[in-house]
Design a protein around this motif. Structure first.
Motif, PDB file in Angstrom:
ATOM      1  N   ILE A  16       0.839  -1.204   0.000  1.00  0.00           N
ATOM      2  CA  ILE A  16       0.000   0.000   0.000  1.00  0.00           C
ATOM      3  C   ILE A  16       0.874   1.254   0.000  1.00  0.00           C
ATOM      4  N   GLY A  17       1.967   1.206   0.759  1.00  0.00           N
ATOM      5  CA  GLY A  17       2.883   2.339   0.799  1.00  0.00           C
ATOM      6  C   GLY A  17       3.465   2.657  -0.570  1.00  0.00           C
ATOM      7  N   LEU A  19       2.068   2.253  -3.368  1.00  0.00           N
ATOM      8  CA  LEU A  19       1.030   2.870  -4.189  1.00  0.00           C
ATOM      9  C   LEU A  19       0.653   4.270  -3.709  1.00  0.00           C
ATOM     10  N   VAL A  20       0.899   4.547  -2.447  1.00  0.00           N
ATOM     11  CA  VAL A  20       0.492   5.831  -1.869  1.00  0.00           C
ATOM     12  C   VAL A  20       1.588   6.893  -1.983  1.00  0.00           C
ATOM     13  N   ILE A  21       2.830   6.499  -1.731  1.00  0.00           N
ATOM     14  CA  ILE A  21       3.940   7.460  -1.757  1.00  0.00           C
ATOM     15  C   ILE A  21       4.222   7.870  -3.203  1.00  0.00           C
ATOM     16  N   PRO A  22       4.198   9.155  -3.510  1.00  0.00           N
ATOM     17  CA  PRO A  22       4.334   9.613  -4.909  1.00  0.00           C
ATOM     18  C   PRO A  22       5.569   9.082  -5.634  1.00  0.00           C
ATOM     19  N   ARG A  25       5.186   5.373  -6.235  1.00  0.00           N
ATOM     20  CA  ARG A  25       4.059   5.181  -7.152  1.00  0.00           C
ATOM     21  C   ARG A  25       4.477   5.475  -8.590  1.00  0.00           C
ATOM     22  N   TYR A 190      -3.369   0.740 -13.252  1.00  0.00           N
ATOM     23  CA  TYR A 190      -3.801   0.226 -11.948  1.00  0.00           C
ATOM     24  C   TYR A 190      -4.762  -0.959 -12.047  1.00  0.00           C
TER      25      TYR A 190
END
Length: 212
Positions: A16-17, A19-22, A25, A190
């Motif tokens: 998840i990190g 995918l969340v951290i720009p 990602r 995605y």
């Protein structure tokens, strides 16, 4: 909490990190666009296998490694490659048919997403699910020490009635078609990881329902 449970949760947090951290990602998006099949393999090998582990946790009330987990992960990875190809195939095909007036609606938005999901799950999903049921049964037998496994033995051991009445006639119309409609409304980059998350989620949901 068991060590395996901690590892599972930390693995999910890391994913998840990413995918969340720009910054991470951006790397994820670049790799997915450049190496779709390799990334499809990795996404399903990791997330769908995590789904099997979660399912066992719910069923047995403790964290347990699935039998033949490496083989299962490799099979999921292969399916990830297959799914990556099929997603693009059906999405482009439905869009082309809509453009040529052979299917209703415009090639975009909800109409395209729903019809892509509908045709993919009707045409492709039963074959993939049947293949996966066969490979799962084979892995179970092999992991239990059975050698010289014949295809006929594997096929006879599968509950095909349950496969048709539940997996095909219930999960496809009531879960997969609506869920994949949402997936096909996402950006291309995605879609595969969303599908892998859905595989993990469904395993958990079904295990939880069975445990009730």
């Amino acid at each position: 909490m068991q060590k395996r449970g901690i590892i599972w949760i930390l693995s999910l947090i890391v994913i998840i990190g990413i995918l969340v951290i720009p910054a991470s990602r951006g790397v994820f998006e670049s790799l997915t666009a450049s190496y779709p099949y390799i990334m499809g393999f990795i996404k399903f090998a990791i997330l769908a296998t995590m789904g099997e582990i979660l399912s066992l946790r719910i069923k047995n009330n403790r964290w347990k490694r699935p039998t033949g987990v490496i083989y299962r992960a490799l099979i999921w990875g292969f399916l990830g490659i297959w799914i990556t190809m099929v997603f693009s195939l059906f999405n482009s095909g439905v869009a082309s048919l809509q453009t040529n007036g052979m299917l209703p609606g415009d090639p975009g938005g909800l109409s395209l997403a729903f019809q892509t999901s509908l045709f993919m799950n009707i045409i492709f999903a039963p074959t993939m699910m049947g293949f996966h049921r066969i490979t799962d049964t084979y892995v179970d037998k092999y992991a239990n020490g059975i050698k010289n496994i014949k295809p006929g033995e594997v096929i006879r051991d599968i509950d095909w009635e349950g496969f048709v009445t539940f997996v095909l006639l219930k999960t496809i119309p009531f879960f997969w078609i609506p869920a994949h409609t949402i997936v096909f409304m996402m950006p291309d980059v995605y879609r595969i990881i969303a599908a892998a998350f859905l595989s993990m989620a469904l395993g958990g949901i079904l295990a939880f329902a069975a445990a009730k």
